[in-house]
Design an enzyme around this catalytic site. Structure first.
Site, mmCIF file in Angstrom:
data_model
loop_
_atom_site.group_PDB
_atom_site.id
_atom_site.type_symbol
_atom_site.label_atom_id
_atom_site.label_comp_id
_atom_site.label_asym_id
_atom_site.label_seq_id
_atom_site.Cartn_x
_atom_site.Cartn_y
_atom_site.Cartn_z
ATOM 1 N N ARG A 88 -1.667 -73.262 5.922
ATOM 2 C CA ARG A 88 -2.096 -73.794 7.203
ATOM 3 C C ARG A 88 -1.341 -73.071 8.298
ATOM 4 O O ARG A 88 -0.116 -73.112 8.325
ATOM 5 C CB ARG A 88 -1.770 -75.293 7.212
ATOM 6 C CG ARG A 88 -2.679 -76.092 8.055
ATOM 7 C CD ARG A 88 -2.445 -77.556 7.804
ATOM 8 N NE ARG A 88 -1.123 -78.011 8.180
ATOM 9 C CZ ARG A 88 -0.861 -79.226 8.633
ATOM 10 N NH1 ARG A 88 -1.846 -80.105 8.768
ATOM 11 N NH2 ARG A 88 0.348 -79.596 8.935
ATOM 12 N N THR A 141 -2.377 -73.069 14.829
ATOM 13 C CA THR A 141 -3.757 -73.567 14.968
ATOM 14 C C THR A 141 -4.042 -74.726 14.007
ATOM 15 O O THR A 141 -5.032 -75.442 14.173
ATOM 16 C CB THR A 141 -4.767 -72.447 14.641
ATOM 17 O OG1 THR A 141 -4.610 -72.092 13.253
ATOM 18 C CG2 THR A 141 -4.528 -71.220 15.500
ATOM 19 N N ASP A 196 6.829 -82.169 4.272
ATOM 20 C CA ASP A 196 6.121 -80.962 3.829
ATOM 21 C C ASP A 196 6.166 -80.888 2.305
ATOM 22 O O ASP A 196 7.222 -80.657 1.711
ATOM 23 C CB ASP A 196 6.774 -79.725 4.460
ATOM 24 C CG ASP A 196 5.958 -78.473 4.181
ATOM 25 O OD1 ASP A 196 5.681 -78.184 2.994
ATOM 26 O OD2 ASP A 196 5.575 -77.791 5.144
ATOM 27 N N ASP A 231 7.448 -77.514 0.679
ATOM 28 C CA ASP A 231 8.891 -77.321 0.856
ATOM 29 C C ASP A 231 9.686 -78.272 -0.031
ATOM 30 O O ASP A 231 10.704 -77.894 -0.618
ATOM 31 C CB ASP A 231 9.279 -77.542 2.328
ATOM 32 C CG ASP A 231 8.910 -76.346 3.190
ATOM 33 O OD1 ASP A 231 8.647 -75.261 2.631
ATOM 34 O OD2 ASP A 231 8.875 -76.500 4.422
HETATM 35 C C1 PRP Z 1 -0.082 -78.196 2.986
HETATM 36 C C2 PRP Z 1 -0.693 -79.044 1.898
HETATM 37 C C3 PRP Z 1 -2.163 -78.778 2.090
HETATM 38 C C4 PRP Z 1 -2.284 -78.626 3.571
HETATM 39 C C5 PRP Z 1 -2.857 -79.904 4.110
HETATM 40 O O1 PRP Z 1 -0.021 -76.874 2.613
HETATM 41 O O2 PRP Z 1 -0.218 -78.727 0.618
HETATM 42 O O3 PRP Z 1 -2.626 -77.623 1.419
HETATM 43 O O4 PRP Z 1 -0.970 -78.418 4.082
HETATM 44 O O5 PRP Z 1 -3.087 -79.784 5.460
HETATM 45 P P1 PRP Z 1 -4.546 -79.844 6.082
HETATM 46 O O6 PRP Z 1 -5.262 -80.975 5.424
HETATM 47 O O7 PRP Z 1 -4.266 -80.099 7.532
HETATM 48 O O8 PRP Z 1 -5.215 -78.522 5.861
HETATM 49 P P2 PRP Z 1 0.677 -75.731 3.513
HETATM 50 O O9 PRP Z 1 -0.346 -75.126 4.425
HETATM 51 O O10 PRP Z 1 1.900 -76.286 4.153
HETATM 52 O O11 PRP Z 1 1.003 -74.608 2.468
HETATM 53 P P3 PRP Z 1 1.986 -74.640 1.200
HETATM 54 O O12 PRP Z 1 1.330 -75.519 0.153
HETATM 55 O O13 PRP Z 1 2.019 -73.209 0.808
HETATM 56 O O14 PRP Z 1 3.315 -75.190 1.632
HETATM 57 N N1 URA Z 2 1.037 -80.651 4.757
HETATM 58 C C1 URA Z 2 2.127 -81.264 4.256
HETATM 59 O O1 URA Z 2 2.778 -80.741 3.352
HETATM 60 N N2 URA Z 2 2.469 -82.465 4.755
HETATM 61 C C2 URA Z 2 1.775 -83.067 5.731
HETATM 62 O O2 URA Z 2 2.143 -84.177 6.140
HETATM 63 C C3 URA Z 2 0.654 -82.405 6.255
HETATM 64 C C4 URA Z 2 0.304 -81.200 5.746
#
Ligand code: PRP
Ligand code: URA
Length: 209
Positions: A104, A108, A200, A203
């Site tokens: 994400r 944006t 997160d 993380d």
């Molecule tokens: C997080 C989570 C989802 C996304 C959800 O991933 O694991 O994939 O955000 O957010 P959304 O519904 O607003 O799209 P992130 O983009 O942080 O990537 P990561 O899993 O690599 O940490």
């Molecule tokens: N992605 C995450 O990991 N946590 C949130 O709360 C939203 C998006």
């Protein structure tokens, strides 16, 4: 419109509380996520069709049931979705695993796709897309677009925690996809995080940040 199933089993709810807890470290967060994923897999597979087979017990031959050849596929959204794969595979070890890589954009909040790899026989399989968080819903919608563009027909979405905003977006974009979650939280904050949420997910699973 896709239905929303909230798994309110006490074991799932109990473990989710510790997953949410800011004092839960990476090791326990990982183990708890794995356990909840397995419990959710138990619930999500409730409707798998069964067929009768003959089996010889030490006493006599009888008729008993086995799952009737349904082919399943798991698709974790990288990277946080990976944290739920092993738990599900404990219950469904024959499932094939595809991957969709999305992150994400922090400015944006829109998903950016960087990797897709699916099993070859996608049209014959029922897929479960896995991601701990359904926040704005952008990542789930994009991942499911990717699957459908490659011929996938039958999809369920499985998450730990969803925000109402994400559920609505997913229901609008993909009304054929049912959504399976452990909790429906209140809303998103101004940075697109689910509140109260768990922070997160990527993380916390991988100890980054
Ligand atoms: C997080 C989570 C989802 C996304 C959800 O991933 O694991 O994939 O955000 O957010 P959304 O519904 O607003 O799209 P992130 O983009 O942080 O990537 P990561 O899993 O690599 O940490
Ligand atoms: N992605 C995450 O990991 N946590 C949130 O709360 C939203 C998006």
């Amino acid at each position: 419109m896709g239905r929303v199933y909230v798994f309110d089993h006490p074991l799932i709810q109990h473990k989710l509380t510790y997953i949410r807890d800011v004092n839960t470290g990476t090791k326990d967060f990982r183990e708890l996520t794995d356990e909840v994923a397995a419990l959710m897999a138990f619930e999500i597979t409730r409707d798998l069709p069964l067929e009768d087979v003959k089996v010889q017990t030490p006493i006599m031959e009888t008729t008993s049931k086995v799952i009737s050849g349904k082919k399943l596929g798991l698709v974790p959204i990288l990277r946080a979705g990976l944290g739920m794969v092993d738990g599900i595979l404990k219950l469904i070890p024959a499932a094939k695993v595809g991957h969709v890589g999305l992150y994400r954009d922090p400015e944006t909040l829109k998903p950016v796709e960087y990797y897709v790899k699916l099993p070859a026989d996608v049209e014959e399989r029922e897929f479960i897309v896995i991601d701990p968080m359904l926040a704005t819903g952008g990542s789930a919608v994009e991942a499911i677009n990717s699957l459908k563009n490659r011929g996938v027909k039958n999809i369920k979405m499985m998450c730990l925690i969803a925000a109402p905003e994400g559920v609505s977006l997913l229901q609008e974009a993909h009304p054929d996809v049912d959504i399976y979650i452990a909790a429906l939280d209140e809303k998103l904050n101004e940075k697109g995080y689910i509140i109260p949420g768990l922070g997160d997910a990527g993380d916390r699973l991988f100890g980054t940040k």
